[in-house]
Design a protein around this motif. Structure first.
Motif, mmCIF file in Angstrom:
data_model
loop_
_atom_site.group_PDB
_atom_site.id
_atom_site.type_symbol
_atom_site.label_atom_id
_atom_site.label_comp_id
_atom_site.label_asym_id
_atom_site.label_seq_id
_atom_site.Cartn_x
_atom_site.Cartn_y
_atom_site.Cartn_z
ATOM 1 N N ARG A 54 16.795 37.684 -7.047
ATOM 2 C CA ARG A 54 16.932 38.789 -7.969
ATOM 3 C C ARG A 54 17.740 39.548 -8.671
ATOM 4 N NH1 ARG A 54 12.193 38.045 -7.274
ATOM 5 N NH2 ARG A 54 10.964 38.604 -5.007
ATOM 6 N N GLU A 62 6.918 32.918 2.697
ATOM 7 C CA GLU A 62 7.474 34.085 2.500
ATOM 8 C C GLU A 62 6.166 35.107 2.605
ATOM 9 O OE1 GLU A 62 8.138 37.455 -0.389
ATOM 10 O OE2 GLU A 62 9.038 35.932 -0.148
ATOM 11 N N LEU A 74 7.341 36.639 -5.086
ATOM 12 C CA LEU A 74 7.953 35.737 -5.416
ATOM 13 C C LEU A 74 6.669 34.844 -6.826
ATOM 14 C CD1 LEU A 74 9.833 33.601 -2.653
ATOM 15 C CD2 LEU A 74 11.044 35.077 -4.799
ATOM 16 N N GLU A 80 9.882 31.353 -9.363
ATOM 17 C CA GLU A 80 10.612 31.097 -8.542
ATOM 18 C C GLU A 80 11.017 30.645 -7.211
ATOM 19 O OE1 GLU A 80 12.214 36.210 -9.190
ATOM 20 O OE2 GLU A 80 10.545 35.421 -7.839
ATOM 21 N N ILE A 81 8.960 30.424 -6.620
ATOM 22 C CA ILE A 81 8.719 29.334 -5.549
ATOM 23 C C ILE A 81 9.150 28.294 -5.808
ATOM 24 C CG2 ILE A 81 6.955 28.885 -4.545
ATOM 25 C CD1 ILE A 81 6.110 31.857 -4.743
ATOM 26 N N LYS A 113 16.147 34.962 -2.429
ATOM 27 C CA LYS A 113 15.761 35.404 -2.403
ATOM 28 C C LYS A 113 16.895 37.173 -3.388
ATOM 29 C CE LYS A 113 11.249 38.456 -1.920
ATOM 30 N NZ LYS A 113 10.550 38.241 -0.862
#
Length: 318
Positions: free
Chosen positions: A165, A201, A178, A182-183, A161
């Protein structure tokens, strides 16, 4: 920070005897604080390959505690180095070093010098495993990961993560949640389902909540979730009262109605117990008066007397 290598109380029960005997043999002089301990550990001499194998064989074959001490002490800097990787979880560095030292002692106890690997390579797994277990038990009040797959996802998700970012295309490096893209990317990188990433998450982004906060300084009770999360319907007294009301509404009313004559029973039923499909009640006073050939006032008087008699019957039943 403890002055000995690792406090005996921190060792699991299966290794308590070993930790107890080793802690008496493996000690550093009083150092005062954590920085002094780390500085002292980094000055401890490393062992050559021949010295390491000789000490490991003496420990394995003769249970030589002095040899165990040389192996452990020479690798304490490894524990300090690995523990620094987990400072982002907000747990005390001294505790991370302590748990990693327990893992190092386990590794030394099980190390076989004839396998062709150095102790440093073998011990990394044991040190990280012990630190991981400590983090999972203490990072949150409610345990976040229980299965092996969840543990792996827990530790990988935080590091991945941070990388996402830093590479965020929209430039929003402070966004906490997220995105679906992104997931999906993280799920492919970690070889897990997107639903598993999303669930972990959610667990990571949520914090512990005090259900019943302590009173404030002025003596007033603090308002917390316990005030609106309590389920009063399952409180024993409320359950007994609810059961009694249900019983009075069925058996009690039926018995009270049986105490009335036929005309009074029908008047009460039509006035209070009948509900039409449109939600309206039963017959009116004038409709009942026309049926029985009396005035509406007489129907009302009969109804009042019947209700008074029913209340007495219900009180006796309760």
């Amino acid at each position: 920070m403890t002055h000995s290598l690792v406090p005996v109380a921190a060792a699991p029960s299966s290794d308590l005897a070993v930790a107890g005997s080793w802690s008496r043999a493996l000690t550093l002089p009083p150092l005062g604080h954590l920085d002094a301990y780390i500085s002292a550990v980094n000055r401890l001499p490393m062992l050559s390959l021949e010295e390491e194998q000789d000490a490991a064989r003496r420990l394995r074959d003769h249970n030589d505690l002095e040899a165990a001490g040389r192996l452990v002490m020479s690798h304490l800097r490894l524990v300090v180095s690995i523990s620094r990787q987990y400072l982002g979880y907000g747990l005390p560095h001294g505790d991370l070093i302590q748990e990693g030292s327990v893992g190092l002692m386990k590794a030394v106890k099980r190390f076989d010098p004839d396998q062709g690997v150095r102790l440093v390579s073998y011990a990394i797994h044991w040190i990280k495993a012990e630190i991981h277990e400590y983090i999972l038990k203490n990072w949150r009040m409610v345990k976040l990961a229980t299965t092996k797959a969840q543990r792996k996802l827990f530790f990988n998700l935080r590091s991945r993560k941070q990388g996402l970012r830093a590479e965020a295309a929209d430039g929003d490096t402070h966004r906490e949640v997220l995105s679906d893209a992104e997931i999906g990317l993280m799920a492919r990188e970690l070889n897990v389902k997107p639903e598993e990433v999303r669930e972990m998450e959610t667990r990571l982004s949520g914090g512990d909540v005090v259900l019943d906060p302590a009173p404030s300084d002025d003596g007033d009770d603090a308002f917390g979730p316990i005030a609106y999360l309590a389920d009063g319907s399952h409180e024993p007294t409320a359950m007994i009262e609810s059961a009694q009301r249900d019983q009075l509404a069925t058996e009690g009313v039926a018995r009270a109605l049986s105490e009335l004559d036929e005309r009074s029973r029908r008047i009460v039923s039509e006035r209070w117990l009948q509900v039409n499909d449109d939600g309206s009640g039963g017959m009116t006073l004038h409709e009942l008066a026309a049926e029985y050939g009396v005035s509406a006032e007489r129907i009302r008087q009969i109804e009042v007397a019947a209700m008074k008699k029913m209340r007495k019957a219900l009180a006796a039943y309760a």
